[in-house]
Design an enzyme around this catalytic site. Structure first.
Site, PDB file in Angstrom:
ATOM      1  N   SER A  72     -27.423 -86.948  10.803  1.00 47.14           N
ATOM      2  CA  SER A  72     -27.402 -85.904  10.758  1.00 47.14           C
ATOM      3  C   SER A  72     -28.055 -85.656   9.634  1.00 47.14           C
ATOM      4  O   SER A  72     -29.475 -85.870   8.915  1.00 47.14           O
ATOM      5  CB  SER A  72     -25.840 -85.355   9.893  1.00 47.14           C
ATOM      6  OG  SER A  72     -25.545 -83.903  10.107  1.00 47.14           O
ATOM      7  N   ASP A 119     -24.138 -85.917  21.738  1.00 46.36           N
ATOM      8  CA  ASP A 119     -24.194 -84.994  20.686  1.00 46.36           C
ATOM      9  C   ASP A 119     -23.837 -83.499  20.484  1.00 46.36           C
ATOM     10  O   ASP A 119     -24.211 -83.221  20.944  1.00 46.36           O
ATOM     11  CB  ASP A 119     -25.444 -85.028  19.849  1.00 46.36           C
ATOM     12  CG  ASP A 119     -24.947 -85.227  18.569  1.00 46.36           C
ATOM     13  OD1 ASP A 119     -24.158 -83.926  17.713  1.00 46.36           O
ATOM     14  OD2 ASP A 119     -25.652 -85.680  17.064  1.00 46.36           O
ATOM     15  N   HIS A 162     -21.316 -87.255  17.178  1.00 40.46           N
ATOM     16  CA  HIS A 162     -21.958 -86.209  16.448  1.00 40.46           C
ATOM     17  C   HIS A 162     -22.356 -87.785  15.424  1.00 40.46           C
ATOM     18  O   HIS A 162     -21.210 -87.891  14.622  1.00 40.46           O
ATOM     19  CB  HIS A 162     -21.571 -85.016  15.482  1.00 40.46           C
ATOM     20  CG  HIS A 162     -22.813 -84.954  14.564  1.00 40.46           C
ATOM     21  ND1 HIS A 162     -24.212 -84.956  15.036  1.00 40.46           N
ATOM     22  CD2 HIS A 162     -22.622 -84.236  13.265  1.00 40.46           C
ATOM     23  CE1 HIS A 162     -25.254 -84.344  13.327  1.00 40.46           C
ATOM     24  NE2 HIS A 162     -24.203 -84.273  12.548  1.00 40.46           N
TER      25      HIS A 162
END
Length: 523
Positions: free
Chosen positions: A181, A396, A434
């Site tokens: 991320s 995601d 994610h």
């Protein structure tokens, strides 16, 4: 430094037992004098237990030297960092960990996991202490933005190497970075700006096009902020069912996972309400919103600023995209805080009345230099033998997987496909959300989340092989863990993880929960 270490060794000779020697050696790290750095604590942890901020007590740790400190590269900087060094059986490697969201805390879980594997580990809070969606710390603090954007991880890495040298009397053999991320963005910052920091980098779901990603989100917030176009999370199940009905079986098996979203031609108009609005259908404004979520946010000229999401796991959008109401989604909080405290300096900024094109230009002008990591020329990193593995979950709901595919292709185009293949790979994980989680297998060696077959079948160990043995491991797998009937967590599904552009394909026979029933094939 030599005199300091010699003094510690001499002191250790008159002590009884090697444990005391290590304790004295660790305590001596408090006296290190490093540029722009204050060592606030250096203590030997020999009990197997440590109390950590935000986590409470963690037990079962091997003995290690814990060093904490502050980095102050500018008058307005205050970067907390920690370095943990195994007391015994150090594997000779450094592992740098990253952050998520707007950072604000050290990722202790990752330090713990890699310490247990024999790594010396390091992490920082990126220059501030806050919750992950909070950017108020950046208001009027441009140097803190630089710390967050690129400076903190680099300085943390430099100091970690110096502390390792002082403690062990030798440098690490290899240095690795593993993050996802915002941490994936940090990973690419390291490869692009500071290629000498790490030998191997594992970068997951990178938020590397930060300035355009959040600017494109303004267009999305305006669609979802319109009461007519807002899609309540109670309709996500119907959307997901329709998407899976259209695309799930394309890979040869119906398992609730779309293996190759590029071939999914799901048309949201199939869900149009025939009469009254119901939970199993969409109104025309809601259909337009859904199309935008799949396509991506656009500017006034119709150009896509940032790509959209993929079909097949829409129920995973609840927290990130929809929220319990139009203002509650995580992405909405990121966008509001970014523009209020980093871009405009206006704490009353309202996305519903903002001009998308103007916000895109302003975002890039003010923040791209410090926050973006989009440079596809990785020549310096490749020249020193660096290896980069990218990965992203196809489902995601926070950062579009197509963004990572686009960056990978840009590297190939910039460096040349043959040269790029010598130092970088991309793995797309079907059914992963994610960084982890989702309907598909998502333990693939990131953060120490090992596949069921063992860590040597994960991406991180493949990266190690590439750096240290000259070739990445080819047999890479992902595992889905879930509680069994007895309540104990166990592996319930395994799948091969394929190097892009290959995709997972069912062989036609065998259990669909077993990786042996699948192969990597050219789409």
């Amino acid at each position: 430094m030599t005199r300091l270490r010699n003094a510690v060794v001499l002191l250790g000779l008159v002590m009884a037992g090697s444990m005391e020697l290590y304790a004295a050696d660790c305590a001596a790290m408090k006296e290190l004098r490093l540029e722009g750095t204050t060592i606030t604590m250096a203590e030997a942890v020999t009990s197997g237990r440590v109390d950590l901020p935000g986590m409470g007590p963690v037990e079962g740790l091997p003995g290690f030297c814990r060093v904490t400190g502050l980095l102050r590269p500018t008058g307005d900087s205050k970067i907390h960092f920690e370095v943990w060094m195994p007391e015994k059986e150090w594997n000779g490697r450094l592992l740098g960990s990253g952050n998520g969201g707007f950072a604000g805390a050290i990722y202790y879980q990752q330090l713990e996991g890699y310490l247990k594997r024999g790594f010396a580990v390091a992490g920082s809070d990126a220059g501030h202490q806050a919750e992950g969606t909070d950017a108020s710390w950046a208001y009027g603090h441009p140097e803190k933005v630089k710390d967050f954007g690129w400076r903190a991880v680099h300085l943390m890495t430099e100091r970690a190497k110096q502390i390792i040298q002082a403690y062990y009397g030798k440098a690490q053999n290899k240095a690795y970075f593993d993050a996802c991320s915002d941490g994936g963005r940090e990973a690419l910052v390291e490869a692009q700006r500071f290629p000498e920091d790490y030998d191997g980098i594992l970068a997951g779901a990178p938020a590397n096009a930060w300035s355009t990603m959040l600017a494109a989100g303004v267009a999305g917030m305006q669609k979802l902020g319109d009461p007519r176009g807002y899609i309540p999370d109670s309709k996500l199940g119907a959307i997901q069912k329709a998407a899976l009905d259209a695309c799930d079986a394309q890979d040869g098996v119906k398992d609730g996972i779309v293996n190759d979203p590029a071939k999914c031609g799901f048309d949201p108009t199939a869900l149009k309400c025939k009469s009254e609005d119901e939970l199993d259908c969409l109104t025309q404004p809601q259909i337009e919103t859904l199309k935008m979520l799949y396509t991506g946010g656009k500017n006034a000229g119709g150009q896509i600023l940032f790509p959209g999401f993929t079909p097949g796991d829409e129920t995973g959008w609840k927290e990130w995209v929809m929220g319990e109401d139009p203002e509650a989604a995580l992405m909405a909080r990121f966008i509001r805080n970014y523009f209020r405290y980093m871009v405009t300096g206006d704490a009353t900024w309202n996305p519903q009345t903002a001009d998308v094109d103007a916000m895109e230009k302003l975002s890039q002008a003010k923040m791209a230099t410090d926050l973006d990591a989009t440079n596809a020329n990785l020549g310096r990193f490749a020249a020193r033998g660096g290896k980069l593995i990218l990965y992203h979950g196809w489902n995601d709901p926070a950062i579009s997987p197509w963004n990572t595919v686009a960056y990978y292709k840009q590297v190939q185009q910039t460096m040349g496909a043959e040269k790029a293949a010598g130092f970088t790979r991309l793995y797309m994980a079907p059914g992963m959300e994610h960084c982890n989680g989702g309907p598909g297998p998502s333990a693939l060696g990131q953060f120490g989340l090992g596949p069921a077959k063992g860590p040597e079948y994960g991406l991180f160990d493949s990266l190690e092989d590439w750096v240290e043995k000259g070739a990445p491991a080819e047999d890479v797998f992902a595992t889905k863990y879930a509680p069994g009937a007895d309540g104990k967590v166990k592996a319930v599904m395994t799948r091969p993880l394929c190097a892009y552009p290959k995709v997972v394909k069912y062989k036609g026979t065998g259990a669909t929960e077993d990786a042996g029933s699948f192969e990597c094939a050219v789409p």
